[in-house]
Design a protein around this motif. Sequence first.
Motif, PDB file in Angstrom:
ATOM      1  N   LYS A  51       0.839  -1.205   0.000  1.00  0.00           N
ATOM      2  CA  LYS A  51       0.000   0.000   0.000  1.00  0.00           C
ATOM      3  C   LYS A  51       0.871   1.250   0.000  1.00  0.00           C
ATOM      4  CE  LYS A  51      -3.896  -2.069   2.403  1.00  0.00           C
ATOM      5  NZ  LYS A  51      -4.593  -2.176   3.689  1.00  0.00           N
ATOM      6  N   VAL A  52       1.972   1.215   0.734  1.00  0.00           N
ATOM      7  CA  VAL A  52       2.886   2.356   0.772  1.00  0.00           C
ATOM      8  C   VAL A  52       3.456   2.607  -0.625  1.00  0.00           C
ATOM      9  CG1 VAL A  52       5.078   3.206   1.707  1.00  0.00           C
ATOM     10  CG2 VAL A  52       3.440   2.090   3.220  1.00  0.00           C
ATOM     11  N   PHE A  53       3.769   1.536  -1.332  1.00  0.00           N
ATOM     12  CA  PHE A  53       4.307   1.657  -2.686  1.00  0.00           C
ATOM     13  C   PHE A  53       3.243   2.066  -3.707  1.00  0.00           C
ATOM     14  CE2 PHE A  53       7.777  -0.958  -1.008  1.00  0.00           C
ATOM     15  CZ  PHE A  53       8.875  -0.355  -1.603  1.00  0.00           C
ATOM     16  N   SER A  54       1.980   2.105  -3.306  1.00  0.00           N
ATOM     17  CA  SER A  54       0.914   2.395  -4.268  1.00  0.00           C
ATOM     18  C   SER A  54       0.724   3.887  -4.538  1.00  0.00           C
ATOM     19  CB  SER A  54      -0.414   1.790  -3.791  1.00  0.00           C
ATOM     20  OG  SER A  54      -0.902   2.498  -2.666  1.00  0.00           O
ATOM     21  N   ASP A  55       1.435   4.740  -3.833  1.00  0.00           N
ATOM     22  CA  ASP A  55       1.312   6.183  -4.025  1.00  0.00           C
ATOM     23  C   ASP A  55       2.487   6.684  -4.866  1.00  0.00           C
ATOM     24  OD1 ASP A  55       0.013   8.863  -2.831  1.00  0.00           O
ATOM     25  OD2 ASP A  55       2.200   9.062  -2.903  1.00  0.00           O
ATOM     26  N   SER A  56       2.204   7.368  -5.961  1.00  0.00           N
ATOM     27  CA  SER A  56       3.272   7.796  -6.878  1.00  0.00           C
ATOM     28  C   SER A  56       4.225   8.798  -6.243  1.00  0.00           C
ATOM     29  CB  SER A  56       2.684   8.355  -8.172  1.00  0.00           C
ATOM     30  OG  SER A  56       1.958   9.529  -7.923  1.00  0.00           O
ATOM     31  N   THR A  57       3.748   9.639  -5.345  1.00  0.00           N
ATOM     32  CA  THR A  57       4.648  10.584  -4.678  1.00  0.00           C
ATOM     33  C   THR A  57       5.649   9.841  -3.808  1.00  0.00           C
ATOM     34  OG1 THR A  57       3.003  12.347  -4.684  1.00  0.00           O
ATOM     35  CG2 THR A  57       4.788  12.541  -3.081  1.00  0.00           C
ATOM     36  N   ARG A  58       5.179   8.843  -3.076  1.00  0.00           N
ATOM     37  CA  ARG A  58       6.099   8.061  -2.243  1.00  0.00           C
ATOM     38  C   ARG A  58       7.093   7.300  -3.108  1.00  0.00           C
ATOM     39  NH1 ARG A  58       1.266   7.613   1.060  1.00  0.00           N
ATOM     40  NH2 ARG A  58       0.674   5.631   0.104  1.00  0.00           N
ATOM     41  N   VAL A  59       6.642   6.794  -4.251  1.00  0.00           N
ATOM     42  CA  VAL A  59       7.556   6.096  -5.163  1.00  0.00           C
ATOM     43  C   VAL A  59       8.605   7.071  -5.692  1.00  0.00           C
ATOM     44  CG1 VAL A  59       7.722   4.891  -7.392  1.00  0.00           C
ATOM     45  CG2 VAL A  59       5.914   4.294  -5.765  1.00  0.00           C
ATOM     46  N   LYS A  60       8.203   8.294  -6.011  1.00  0.00           N
ATOM     47  CA  LYS A  60       9.163   9.305  -6.473  1.00  0.00           C
ATOM     48  C   LYS A  60      10.186   9.609  -5.388  1.00  0.00           C
ATOM     49  CE  LYS A  60       5.928  11.576  -9.590  1.00  0.00           C
ATOM     50  NZ  LYS A  60       5.101  12.778  -9.805  1.00  0.00           N
ATOM     51  N   ILE A  61       9.728   9.722  -4.154  1.00  0.00           N
ATOM     52  CA  ILE A  61      10.645   9.987  -3.039  1.00  0.00           C
ATOM     53  C   ILE A  61      11.631   8.832  -2.888  1.00  0.00           C
ATOM     54  CG2 ILE A  61      10.806  10.228  -0.520  1.00  0.00           C
ATOM     55  CD1 ILE A  61       8.095  11.761  -0.679  1.00  0.00           C
ATOM     56  N   LEU A  62      11.136   7.608  -2.939  1.00  0.00           N
ATOM     57  CA  LEU A  62      12.021   6.447  -2.839  1.00  0.00           C
ATOM     58  C   LEU A  62      13.022   6.418  -3.990  1.00  0.00           C
ATOM     59  CD1 LEU A  62       9.443   3.735  -1.730  1.00  0.00           C
ATOM     60  CD2 LEU A  62      11.281   4.728  -0.331  1.00  0.00           C
ATOM     61  N   CYS A  63      12.552   6.776  -5.178  1.00  0.00           N
ATOM     62  CA  CYS A  63      13.439   6.827  -6.343  1.00  0.00           C
ATOM     63  C   CYS A  63      14.556   7.847  -6.125  1.00  0.00           C
ATOM     64  CB  CYS A  63      12.631   7.162  -7.590  1.00  0.00           C
ATOM     65  SG  CYS A  63      13.557   7.042  -9.122  1.00  0.00           S
ATOM     66  N   ALA A  64      14.200   8.994  -5.603  1.00  0.00           N
ATOM     67  CA  ALA A  64      15.198  10.031  -5.318  1.00  0.00           C
ATOM     68  C   ALA A  64      16.187   9.551  -4.260  1.00  0.00           C
ATOM     69  CB  ALA A  64      14.500  11.313  -4.853  1.00  0.00           C
ATOM     70  N   LEU A  65      15.668   8.940  -3.205  1.00  0.00           N
ATOM     71  CA  LEU A  65      16.528   8.468  -2.123  1.00  0.00           C
ATOM     72  C   LEU A  65      17.362   7.261  -2.545  1.00  0.00           C
ATOM     73  CD1 LEU A  65      14.150   8.898   0.957  1.00  0.00           C
ATOM     74  CD2 LEU A  65      15.957  10.447   0.114  1.00  0.00           C
ATOM     75  N   PHE A  66      16.951   6.587  -3.592  1.00  0.00           N
ATOM     76  CA  PHE A  66      17.755   5.504  -4.154  1.00  0.00           C
ATOM     77  C   PHE A  66      19.068   6.065  -4.684  1.00  0.00           C
ATOM     78  CE2 PHE A  66      18.972   2.179  -7.142  1.00  0.00           C
ATOM     79  CZ  PHE A  66      18.583   1.026  -6.480  1.00  0.00           C
ATOM     80  N   GLN A  67      19.022   7.329  -5.136  1.00  0.00           N
ATOM     81  CA  GLN A  67      20.199   7.979  -5.709  1.00  0.00           C
ATOM     82  C   GLN A  67      21.077   8.650  -4.665  1.00  0.00           C
ATOM     83  OE1 GLN A  67      20.915   7.533  -8.949  1.00  0.00           O
ATOM     84  NE2 GLN A  67      19.067   6.272  -8.941  1.00  0.00           N
ATOM     85  N   ALA A  68      20.436   9.273  -3.653  1.00  0.00           N
ATOM     86  CA  ALA A  68      21.217  10.038  -2.677  1.00  0.00           C
ATOM     87  C   ALA A  68      20.398  10.327  -1.435  1.00  0.00           C
ATOM     88  CB  ALA A  68      21.670  11.364  -3.293  1.00  0.00           C
ATOM     89  N   GLU A  69      21.093  10.532  -0.349  1.00  0.00           N
ATOM     90  CA  GLU A  69      20.476  11.018   0.888  1.00  0.00           C
ATOM     91  C   GLU A  69      20.054  12.464   0.632  1.00  0.00           C
ATOM     92  OE1 GLU A  69      22.132  10.538   5.244  1.00  0.00           O
ATOM     93  OE2 GLU A  69      23.214  12.133   4.196  1.00  0.00           O
ATOM     94  N   MET A  70      18.840  12.824   1.080  1.00  0.00           N
ATOM     95  CA  MET A  70      18.333  14.166   0.801  1.00  0.00           C
ATOM     96  C   MET A  70      17.537  14.706   1.977  1.00  0.00           C
ATOM     97  SD  MET A  70      16.960  13.634  -3.127  1.00  0.00           S
ATOM     98  CE  MET A  70      16.883  15.376  -3.541  1.00  0.00           C
ATOM     99  N   CYS A  71      17.465  16.044   2.058  1.00  0.00           N
ATOM    100  CA  CYS A  71      16.623  16.683   3.068  1.00  0.00           C
ATOM    101  C   CYS A  71      15.258  17.000   2.456  1.00  0.00           C
ATOM    102  CB  CYS A  71      17.286  17.941   3.621  1.00  0.00           C
ATOM    103  SG  CYS A  71      17.317  19.334   2.478  1.00  0.00           S
ATOM    104  N   VAL A  72      14.306  17.346   3.295  1.00  0.00           N
ATOM    105  CA  VAL A  72      12.939  17.639   2.856  1.00  0.00           C
ATOM    106  C   VAL A  72      12.926  18.759   1.810  1.00  0.00           C
ATOM    107  CG1 VAL A  72      10.664  18.447   3.588  1.00  0.00           C
ATOM    108  CG2 VAL A  72      11.919  16.831   5.007  1.00  0.00           C
TER     109      VAL A  72
END
Length: 122
Positions: free
Chosen positions: A42-63
């Motif tokens: 269910k957490v993976f079902s939201d596109s915004t959360r998937v985008k955030i995970l995709c970004a964090l896959f590349q680098a540690e980031m702040c809000v």
Amino acid sequence: MCAYTAEVDRCDCNIIHEEVVNDVRRHMPDEDILLNLSDIFKVFSDSTRVKILCALFQAEMCVCDIAVLLGMTKSSISHQLRILKQAKLVNYRKDGKVVYYSLADEHVKTIFNQSFLLVCEN
């Protein structure tokens, strides 16, 4: 034997294969585990959360960085990060006043990467 009809994608038999059913039943996880697994999906079902995970896959980031990257408010990103933290998919660390987020561990990277590959293959 069952007759499988590919055109309508359904099984037209009334035979229960008890050995198979019983074997699979013995290997099914407990209901609580299945519910927890469902919650992760269910957490993976939201596109915004998937985008955030995709970004964090590349680098540690702040809000702030994530908000600029995705063109969203810090508030909306913080809300989504809270959900990701509750699901134990992201970690955070403080450096002075800045909070940095990263993927929780290699399991999250594996889930994300395998899902990404599955989507790209189709």
